[in-house]
Scaffold this active site. Structure first.
Site, PDB file in Angstrom:
ATOM      1  N   LYS A  34      -2.010   7.551  -9.008  1.00 48.80           N
ATOM      2  CA  LYS A  34      -3.434   7.349  -8.684  1.00 48.80           C
ATOM      3  C   LYS A  34      -4.048   8.682  -8.219  1.00 48.80           C
ATOM      4  CE  LYS A  34      -3.777   2.415  -7.636  1.00 48.80           C
ATOM      5  NZ  LYS A  34      -4.181   1.412  -6.626  1.00 48.80           N
TER       6      LYS A  34
ATOM      7  N   ASP B 166     -10.610  -0.106  -5.887  1.00 50.81           N
ATOM      8  CA  ASP B 166      -9.735  -0.724  -4.740  1.00 50.81           C
ATOM      9  C   ASP B 166     -10.696  -1.128  -3.857  1.00 50.81           C
ATOM     10  OD1 ASP B 166      -7.379  -0.885  -6.207  1.00 50.81           O
ATOM     11  OD2 ASP B 166      -6.959   1.190  -5.309  1.00 50.81           O
TER      12      ASP B 166
END
Ligand SMILES: NC(=O)c1ccc[n+]([C@@H]2O[C@H](COP(=O)([O-])OP(=O)(O)OC[C@H]3O[C@@H](n4cnc5c(N)ncnc54)[C@H](OP(=O)(O)O)[C@@H]3O)[C@@H](O)[C@H]2O)c1
Length: 282
Positions: free
Chosen positions: A74, A111
């Site tokens: 990520k 997220d």
């Protein structure tokens, strides 16, 4: 047995991870693809970190619409995309790739969106402005959570982590009303809190339990555990028993997938009890 066939017009996306076999994203997007009857596919790519750049670069060349990024890529993927959203830069990581018409790749982070959308769906009465939020943990998930809580209007965030330095790094990078507290102060930190979030690995199957005395936590506070294996963690059980409202972690995973699905395949998918059961049944 049903036989799925792909056409030359199939819209394709995938998830990059190493390892990738634990990812529930293929199940998530597969469910929505079938629900909407879309000529599309979502493929897991086991991509070694040394091959991540090559893999990402191949997406436009192969006609992919985009994809997801999961652990451990990520942070690194943020530096590899052609452009990243302002939000992704603040979070310091991306989890969503969108291949644009001109063949460039946009990186985004959903997220925090997933975290808040799940909270709002599970506890519609929750308001960020209601009071301090206590966030346990300072890993990748915590940073997205902290940014999203600040953007939602949380007046104060008490960030508590075993390694204090990691929490300080988040506070310095993100800015705003974040108070970093040592791990030993976690029980006292709950005083007058409106929200408690566990974003550590503690309480997850195979990990140590989360040792936390909830004694000072107001019963009006919402308790949210982003660990979802098991779904009903010991923290959530203890919180529910003393009268706190609770939010489990699976919905965060499901909601974070919505913006990507919409960008790659068209429809805005919903998070339903049937979807939860299907993804948990993996
Ligand atoms: N529901 C969802 O959609 C979702 C999304 C992302 C993550 N998650 C879950 O959230 C958890 C954290 O993920 P992450 O990506 O942020 O992981 P990470 O970057 O590895 O961070 C792990 C965090 O847990 C803390 N920790 C680990 N062992 C500990 C211990 N023995 N005592 C105290 N603290 C400890 C770490 O503290 P130190 O900094 O001191 O090491 C760190 O704050 C995982 O369980 C993951 O499955 C759920």
């Amino acid at each position: 047995m049903s036989l799925a066939t792909l056409s030359g017009k199939t819209r394709i996306a995938g998830v990059f991870g190493w390892p990738v076999d634990h990812s529930r994203s293929p199940r998530l997007h597969g469910y929505w693809l079938r629900e909407f009857g879309i000529d599309g596919a979502y493929i897991p790519f086991a991509t070694h970190p040394s091959k991540l750049e090559q893999g990402l670069r191949a997406l436009p060349a192969l006609g992919f619409r985009g994809g997801s990024i999961t652990l451990p890529h990520k942070e690194r993927a943020l530096a590899l995309v052609d452009e990243a959203t302002k939000l992704a830069k603040r979070i310091g990581a991306i989890n969503t790739l969108i291949v644009r018409e001109d063949g460039t790749i946009l990186g985004d982070n959903t997220d925090g969106y997933g975290f808040i959308a799940n909270l709002q769906q599970a506890q519609p009465g929750w308001r960020a402005a209601a009071g301090p939020a206590i966030v346990l943990g300072a890993g990748g998930a915590a940073r997205a959570i902290v940014v999203s809580l600040l953007d939602a209007g949380a007046p104060e965030i008490r960030l508590v982590n075993r390694t204090t330095r990691r929490a300080e790094e988040i506070a310095e990078a993100v800015g705003g009303p974040i108070k970093v507290l040592p791990w030993d102060a976690r029980a006292d930190a709950l005083k007058d809190a409106a929200l408690l979030v566990n974003s550590t690995n503690l309480g997850m199957a195979g990990q140590l339990p989360l040792a936390l005395d909830l004694g000072t936590l107001p019963t009006e506070a919402v308790v949210y555990d982003i660990v979802y294996v098991p779904l009903m963690t010991a923290l959530l059980k203890a919180a529910e028993q003393r009268g706190n409202r609770i939010v489990d972690g699976i919905g965060m995973l499901l909601h974070q997938g919505r913006p990507g699905f919409k960008a790659w395949f068209g429809p805005d998918p919903q998070v339903t009890p049937e979807l939860r059961a299907f993804v948990l049944g993996a």
